[in-house]
Design an enzyme around this catalytic site. Structure first.
Site, PDB file in Angstrom:
ATOM      1  N   GLU A 158      16.958 -16.493   8.500  1.00 49.50           N
ATOM      2  CA  GLU A 158      17.225 -17.829   8.442  1.00 49.50           C
ATOM      3  C   GLU A 158      18.597 -18.084   8.056  1.00 49.50           C
ATOM      4  OE1 GLU A 158      12.882 -19.711   7.297  1.00 49.50           O
ATOM      5  OE2 GLU A 158      14.464 -19.256   5.808  1.00 49.50           O
TER       6      GLU A 158
ATOM      7  N   GLU B  28       8.357 -17.826  12.056  1.00 39.06           N
ATOM      8  CA  GLU B  28       7.853 -18.169  10.744  1.00 39.06           C
ATOM      9  C   GLU B  28       7.519 -19.679  10.799  1.00 39.06           C
ATOM     10  OE1 GLU B  28      10.073 -16.679   7.371  1.00 39.06           O
ATOM     11  OE2 GLU B  28       9.801 -18.166   6.005  1.00 39.06           O
TER      12      GLU B  28
END
Length: 346
Positions: free
Chosen positions: A172, A261
């Site tokens: 991320e 995710e």
């Protein structure tokens, strides 16, 4: 010839034994032939969709492990029994190894230990015939590009022949980490290193703003490599229609997305299950045949954890050892199925 009750009993026992043994072999054979990797084989990206060896669009579902940081909550579950449990009891078709790649106790300070943890999960996934994501779990991957390249070269060298393996090269990136000038150049270097060893297996690329700005990647995609998909992350308690609009723009532009995710709770990993929002996201993922891994298998005391803080065994787990989120996600994973391509107009 005198037939005694004892001889008849022995014959019956032997017959029953061989019937049970034969049935076990048949059951094992059927289960093996129906396992995800046996069915789907090598995955690829075609026309913005992830397809299998039969050119059929595929949507995988399973859990993500927690950060693998040394001696922290997630590390014990990097265990073969955990993988076996989710593959057999939860019907998971994929699992994600979120290898810590930032801070103390991560790959940056303990590379051999953490790489071995990842290999343990990958080996177990191969044994169970499910897919596995090897994730460089960091918010600052561009700061450690040499370590990332070295790690993925080692993983690719060891596992390039297994279609089970999917590389996630940047978990991320932050909101102020620019896609075109930082993330994309990082990704191109890591992809080049992997493709020098592994020409085929899927590579997932994180996108700006905690893997939400997939629309920016769609405007400036990575070119020159096959089988590249981009990660979309969401937490249902925080992210709603505005993120789905971004995702739809990227999909319409031909970008292949993979939800590596997602959570049912808030973006900080805590809070209650946002069921209405989660159902909207599940409908969106089914509509667009998106594969997904839900956060996360750990016993940390927070809303997104699937295991209760008192649950220390690595599996299998009774329902009363799971949190409400764990029970909810187990049910989603266990019953995830996609309509046939022709029924979905694909």
């Amino acid at each position: 010839m005198i037939i005694t009750c004892k001889s008849v009993s022995n014959v019956v026992i032997r017959t029953l034994f061989w019937l049970v043994f034969a049935n076990t072999l048949v059951t094992f054979s059927v289960n093996a032939s129906q396992s995800p990797v046996k069915i789907h084989g090598q995955l690829a990206v075609q026309q913005g969709k992830i397809v299998d060896q039969n050119n059929q669009v595929v949507s995988l579902a399973g859990p993500s492990l927690f950060w693998s940081t040394k001696d922290k909550e997630g590390e014990p579950f990097y265990h073969p029994q955990t993988v076996k449990t989710v593959a057999n009891d939860w019907n998971a078709t994929i699992i994600r190894a979120a290898m810590s790649a930032q801070g103390d106790g991560s790959y940056l300070t303990h590379p051999d230990r953490l790489r071995q943890k990842v290999s343990t999960v990958v080996d177990a996934a191969i044994a169970e015939n499910i897919y596995v994501i090897v994730d460089w779990h960091s918010h600052h991957a561009e700061d450690n590009i040499e370590q990332a390249i070295d790690f993925f070269e080692k993983i690719a060298t060891k596992y390039h022949q297994y279609p089970n393996v999917i590389y996630e090269i940047y978990n991320e990136p932050l909101n102020n980490t620019d896609w075109s000038s930082v993330i994309k150049p990082y990704a191109e270097q890591v992809i080049k290193a992997i493709r020098a060893i592994d020409n085929n297996n899927l590579i997932l690329v994180g996108t700006q703003t905690w893997s939400q700005d997939v629309d920016k990647a769609a405007q400036d995609p990575i070119l020159g490599f096959d089988n590249i998909a981009y990660t979309l992350h969401f937490y249902a308690g925080t992210h709603k229609d505005d993120l789905r609009i971004k995702a739809k723009k990227a999909l319409d532009a031909g970008l292949a997305l993979f939800v590596s995710e997602w959570g049912t709770v808030n973006a900080n990993g805590d809070g209650e299950i946002a069921k209405e929002s989660t159902q909207q996201w599940l409908s969106f993922m089914k509509e667009h045949a998106l594969s997904h891994c839900s956060w996360s298998i750990t016993n940390k005391d927070e809303g997104s954890a699937m295991l209760k803080p008192t649950t220390t065994n690595v599996g299998p787990w009774k329902d009363d050892e799971l949190t409400p989120n764990g029970l909810y996600l187990k049910n989603i994973i266990k019953h995830w199925s996609m309509p046939k391509n022709e029924d979905r107009g694909l």
